[in-house]
Write an enzyme that holds these catalytic residues in place. Structure first.
Site, PDB file in Angstrom:
ATOM      1  N   SER A  72       0.948  -1.221  -0.051  1.00  0.00           N
ATOM      2  CA  SER A  72       0.040   0.099   0.025  1.00  0.00           C
ATOM      3  C   SER A  72       0.794   1.021   0.034  1.00  0.00           C
ATOM      4  CB  SER A  72      -0.787  -0.007   1.090  1.00  0.00           C
ATOM      5  OG  SER A  72      -1.952   0.946   1.248  1.00  0.00           O
TER       6      SER A  72
ATOM      7  N   ASP B  17      -1.568   1.410  -3.622  1.00  0.00           N
ATOM      8  CA  ASP B  17      -2.495   0.232  -4.248  1.00  0.00           C
ATOM      9  C   ASP B  17      -3.881   0.752  -4.644  1.00  0.00           C
ATOM     10  OD1 ASP B  17      -3.049   0.456  -1.613  1.00  0.00           O
ATOM     11  OD2 ASP B  17      -3.550  -1.597  -1.555  1.00  0.00           O
TER      12      ASP B  17
ATOM     13  N   ALA C 285     -11.241   8.362   8.021  1.00  0.00           N
ATOM     14  CA  ALA C 285     -10.770   9.709   7.777  1.00  0.00           C
ATOM     15  C   ALA C 285      -9.557   9.636   6.737  1.00  0.00           C
ATOM     16  CB  ALA C 285     -10.512  10.437   8.934  1.00  0.00           C
ATOM     17  N   ASN C 286      -8.925   8.635   6.815  1.00  0.00           N
ATOM     18  CA  ASN C 286      -7.613   8.560   5.885  1.00  0.00           C
ATOM     19  C   ASN C 286      -8.067   8.096   4.462  1.00  0.00           C
ATOM     20  OD1 ASN C 286      -8.319   5.875   5.617  1.00  0.00           O
ATOM     21  ND2 ASN C 286      -6.939   5.318   7.099  1.00  0.00           N
TER      22      ASN C 286
ATOM     23  N   ARG D 131      -4.724   4.322  20.903  1.00  0.00           N
ATOM     24  CA  ARG D 131      -4.898   3.111  20.516  1.00  0.00           C
ATOM     25  C   ARG D 131      -3.459   2.600  19.791  1.00  0.00           C
ATOM     26  NH1 ARG D 131      -4.816   3.174  14.828  1.00  0.00           N
ATOM     27  NH2 ARG D 131      -5.103   0.940  14.612  1.00  0.00           N
TER      28      ARG D 131
ATOM     29  N   THR E  20      -0.130  -1.625  12.288  1.00  0.00           N
ATOM     30  CA  THR E  20       0.818  -1.674  11.253  1.00  0.00           C
ATOM     31  C   THR E  20       2.051  -0.962  11.450  1.00  0.00           C
ATOM     32  OG1 THR E  20       0.293   0.623  10.199  1.00  0.00           O
ATOM     33  CG2 THR E  20      -0.990  -1.225   9.600  1.00  0.00           C
TER      34      THR E  20
HETATM   35  C1  16G Z   1      -4.602  -0.571   7.563  1.00  0.00           C
HETATM   36  C2  16G Z   1      -6.032  -0.711   7.287  1.00  0.00           C
HETATM   37  C3  16G Z   1      -6.772   0.634   7.409  1.00  0.00           C
HETATM   38  C4  16G Z   1      -6.375   1.289   8.578  1.00  0.00           C
HETATM   39  C5  16G Z   1      -4.959   1.303   9.196  1.00  0.00           C
HETATM   40  C6  16G Z   1      -4.611   1.600  10.392  1.00  0.00           C
HETATM   41  C7  16G Z   1      -7.381  -2.351   5.722  1.00  0.00           C
HETATM   42  C8  16G Z   1      -7.351  -2.759   4.480  1.00  0.00           C
HETATM   43  N1  16G Z   1      -6.234  -1.287   5.991  1.00  0.00           N
HETATM   44  O1  16G Z   1      -3.962   0.135   6.528  1.00  0.00           O
HETATM   45  O2  16G Z   1      -7.849   0.561   7.201  1.00  0.00           O
HETATM   46  O3  16G Z   1      -6.893   2.670   8.610  1.00  0.00           O
HETATM   47  O4  16G Z   1      -4.426   0.013   8.715  1.00  0.00           O
HETATM   48  O5  16G Z   1      -3.274   1.790  10.548  1.00  0.00           O
HETATM   49  O6  16G Z   1      -7.991  -2.666   6.760  1.00  0.00           O
HETATM   50  P1  16G Z   1      -2.585   1.757  12.134  1.00  0.00           P
HETATM   51  O7  16G Z   1      -3.040   0.751  12.651  1.00  0.00           O
HETATM   52  O8  16G Z   1      -1.299   1.929  11.771  1.00  0.00           O
HETATM   53  O9  16G Z   1      -3.179   3.230  12.585  1.00  0.00           O
HETATM   54 MG    MG Z   2      -3.854   1.133   0.341  1.00  0.00          MG
END
Ligand code: 16G
Ligand code: MG
Length: 539
Positions: A65, A278, A371-372, A498, A502
């Site tokens: 992504s 993506d 929001a993103n 939170r 990722t």
């Molecule tokens: C991922 C999620 C997205 C979410 C982001 C939060 C999918 C396909 N993608 O990219 O929806 O906004 O994680 O990231 O579910 P974070 O947990 O690092 O804040």
């Molecule tokens: Mg993406």
């Protein structure tokens, strides 16, 4: 299925060379591309098992992504286009991490625990983004699928939403659309052109956008739309290179940095659009005559769509339940506007597309956006039927028919299978054209509360536990009380924390009425996190 073949091919051709633990998170596996070869092989095997378990075609998308070019990742897509079921995320994590010599026993255990009938045929649809590492990783997944005796269709370089679309079309025997890329472009473009009809209701709307394609796969799809929509929408495409993916461009960069990419020649009050690597996220923005940057993010898109649908539903006389799904990141200004001005019910769910998507399915028409910029609209079959009936029924007035057929065309412009940056852009353009709005008119519907996000690095982000759609922190004990105390000092103050899914950080969100206070709330909450959750440094 020959388990010793699966293990041997893994061991000899796709050995596990990385000792750390890799986890299937909100968006699949995502990490440095160099340590993913064995993961892709094993996910090929797992996709076959999942396909057998569901007796349907499964999707496998190779992408990281909006991450930098050196990263990559993989996610599996379930038969109805949804993200892989949560219980299988654990299975995926386990299979990715076992030693080479435990592959066979692990696969056999999954088969028996999940009651998989191994004679069921299995088929996987594969897609990948433009990253240099993606082609080899696709081959590793093909090796896994083949070792497990599955069949596959490799669509090569495609956007994530195209993969979701192809999976759904295949599993519904074409009733959602043709399971080809041509089918995808045709469906969306034809609907866009048919709904657009005549000229806009005001000359404020100019049918032209500047699109930043993040130097990713979205550039390919955008070029195709540009061709098909000639004469209807002029798409000026920027950032189309095969290098510098997401580098100082793309939806995430624009949203986080709150600046346009230097490579996009912004003009005063002109609509600019950025998508991610993506093409499943989109944000709009413009720069005013004082060179001030204005972002129109997922919240703005959601409210625009909700207002349009509500009006068409009223005009059509259809009694369908319209609802909007957000996360805690939605700006309080948008939530207030939806509830009090549009008077549409709003639900709040935890971060991650799967949560939003599932909740949205509860409504006849469910609009969901993070929001993103990740989001779409989903319709119940019964709602689609009712809309089509009204548009064709001799009992409906001309105005009712007209509104219902606009709704019916809007359904076709939307990629219901997942958030799709380009489909969302076409929907926004449809609505702005119908309303005769420029970007200023769109933005004037409500005011965003000033807001701020910061990250806190802690020793172990798993010490954070939240409830109430991530709006309340239950662990560490005492932290929520601290947050409550801090926000209570400021008008319209709100903050939550939170653990990121990722990145190895805790995220802090803060908003309040006065822009001068918002930084203070964010920093005070971040300090409380550091104090109570073992913070190490603030980045
Ligand atoms: C991922 C999620 C997205 C979410 C982001 C939060 C999918 C396909 N993608 O990219 O929806 O906004 O994680 O990231 O579910 P974070 O947990 O690092 O804040
Ligand atoms: Mg993406």
């Amino acid at each position: 299925m020959d388990f010793s073949v699966i293990e041997n091919v893994g061991k000899t051709q796709h050995p596990k060379t990385y000792d750390g633990h890799i986890q299937y998170g909100t968006a699949g596996f995502r990490t440095r591309a160099t340590i993913l070869d064995h993961v892709l092989y094993r996910m090929g095997v797992l996709a076959v098992l999942r396909s057998k378990a569901k007796n349907a075609v499964i999707g496998l998308m190779i992408t990281a992504s909006h991450n930098p070019e050196c990263d990559n990742g993989v996610k599996l897509v379930d038969p109805a286009g949804e993200m892989l079921e949560a219980s299988w995320e654990k299975i995926a994590t386990e299979l990715a991490n076992v030693n080479d010599s435990d592959i066979s026993s692990t696969v056999q255990r999954i088969i028996s625990e999940q009651n998989i009938s191994i004679n069921t045929p299995a088929s996987v649809i594969i897609g990948r983004d433009t990253r240099t590492s993606s082609a080899a990783l696709a081959n590793s997944s093909i090796a896994g699928i083949t070792a497990a005796n599955g069949t596959f269709k490799n669509f090569g370089v495609i956007t994530t939403p195209q993969l979701h679309y192809l999976v759904v079309c295949t599993n519904t025997n074409g009733s959602y659309g043709d399971a080809t890329l041509e089918g995808y472009y045709r469906k969306l473009s034809n609907a866009f052109k048919s709904i657009r009809g005549g000229s806009p209701s005001s000359d404020k709307y100019v049918p032209s956008v500047k699109l930043d394609a993040a130097n990713g796969v979205g550039a390919i799809a955008a070029r195709e739309f540009k061709k098909q929509l000639e004469g209807f929408l002029n798409i000026e495409i920027y950032n189309v290179a095969n290098e510098n993916l997401n580098h100082e461009c793309g939806a995430d960069y624009v949203k986080v940095q709150q600046v346009p990419p230097a490579t996009v020649p912004v003009e005063i009050n002109c609509r600019c659009v950025s998508i991610d690597g993506d093409a499943d996220r989109v944000v709009y923005y413009y720069v005013d005559e004082k060179a001030k940057f204005h972002l129109l993010d997922g919240d703005r898109i959601a409210t625009l769509v909700a207002g349009y649908f509500k009006e068409l539903l009223n005009k059509s006389g259809l009694n369908l339940k319209l609802g909007l799904v957000q996360t805690a990141y939605a700006n309080g200004g948008s939530t207030h506007y939806i509830e009090n001005v549009l008077k549409i019910p709003v639900a709040c769910v935890p971060t991650g597309v799967k949560h939003l998507h599932h909740k949205a399915l509860e409504f006849d028409i469910g609009i969901y956006f993070e929001a993103n910029g990740h989001g779409t609209v989903v319709f119940k079959d019964s709602a689609i039927e009712a809309i089509r009936e009204t548009s064709a029924s001799s009992d409906s007035s001309t105005a009712q028919k007209d509104a219902a057929s606009k709704l019916a065309s809007a359904i076709e412009v939307i990629n219901q299978t997942v958030g799709d940056a380009l489909s969302d852009m076409l929907l926004v353009e449809t609505i702005l054209h119908a309303n005769g709005w420029d970007v200023l008119a769109w933005e004037s519907s409500y005011n965003d509360l000033p807001n701020k996000q910061v990250k806190v690095k802690v020793e172990d982000r798993n010490v954070i536990s939240t409830t109430d759609a991530e709006r309340k922190c239950v662990k560490p004990v005492g932290l929520q009380e601290e947050i409550d105390k801090i926000v209570s000092r400021y008008p319209k103050g709100r903050s939550f924390i939170r653990a990121s899914g990722t990145e190895d950080v805790v995220r802090v969100y803060a908003e309040c009425e006065n822009s001068t206070d918002v930084e203070k709330i964010a920093q005070d909450v971040a300090s409380a996190v550091r104090r109570l959750a073992g913070g190490v440094s603030l980045s």
